[in-house]
Design an enzyme around this catalytic site. Structure first.
Site, mmCIF file in Angstrom:
data_model
loop_
_atom_site.group_PDB
_atom_site.id
_atom_site.type_symbol
_atom_site.label_atom_id
_atom_site.label_comp_id
_atom_site.label_asym_id
_atom_site.label_seq_id
_atom_site.Cartn_x
_atom_site.Cartn_y
_atom_site.Cartn_z
ATOM 1 N N CYS A 1 0.835 -1.202 0.000
ATOM 2 C CA CYS A 1 0.000 0.000 0.000
ATOM 3 C C CYS A 1 0.873 1.256 0.000
ATOM 4 O O CYS A 1 1.558 1.530 0.981
ATOM 5 C CB CYS A 1 -0.894 -0.034 1.238
ATOM 6 S SG CYS A 1 -1.695 1.516 1.648
ATOM 7 N N CYS B 1 0.221 3.604 2.891
ATOM 8 C CA CYS B 1 0.770 3.070 4.143
ATOM 9 C C CYS B 1 2.251 3.402 4.251
ATOM 10 O O CYS B 1 2.735 3.772 5.321
ATOM 11 C CB CYS B 1 0.571 1.559 4.218
ATOM 12 S SG CYS B 1 -1.150 1.032 4.188
#
Length: 115
Positions: A43, A46
């Site tokens: 991600c 993230c």
């Protein structure tokens, strides 16, 4: 009662995974506050949020990081549909969550709940 039991399961999973030590964690969490960051290694948001979480951790905030790819059941128990998601736990109950790469909002909520 169901939420409390789910929370105990989460804490036991976190402790058994070595994310936090039992020396620092009281399983009844009375008077304790914890931030749980749910993330994925694939991600981009993230990865962008990670240094901000590192900074909060270095400031002394109690943070546990859960990789949803490795701990899918825990993510399901918390109803995590998007990552990154930061869940705030106070006295054994979820009090708030922030979804997405929002470091300023996460920091302000950490300051609020960790008073």
């Amino acid at each position: 009662m169901k939420h409390f039991l789910n929370f105990l399961v989460v804490i036991l999973l976190i402790v058994s995974a070595g994310c936090i030590s039992t020396e620092k964690t009281d399983l009844d969490m009375n008077g304790q506050t914890l931030m749980i960051e749910f993330y994925s290694t694939t991600c981009p948001a993230c990865e962008e949020l990670s240094p901000h979480i590192d900074e909060l951790e270095s400031e002394g905030y109690n943070i546990s990081r859960i990789n949803v790819n490795e701990n899918g059941q825990m993510a399901m128990n918390y109803g995590i549909n998007l990552v990154p998601t930061v869940v705030f736990i106070k006295d054994g109950e979820e009090v708030d969550r922030v979804i997405g790469n929002q470091p300023e909002l996460i920091k302000s909520k950490a300051e609020e709940y960790f008073k």
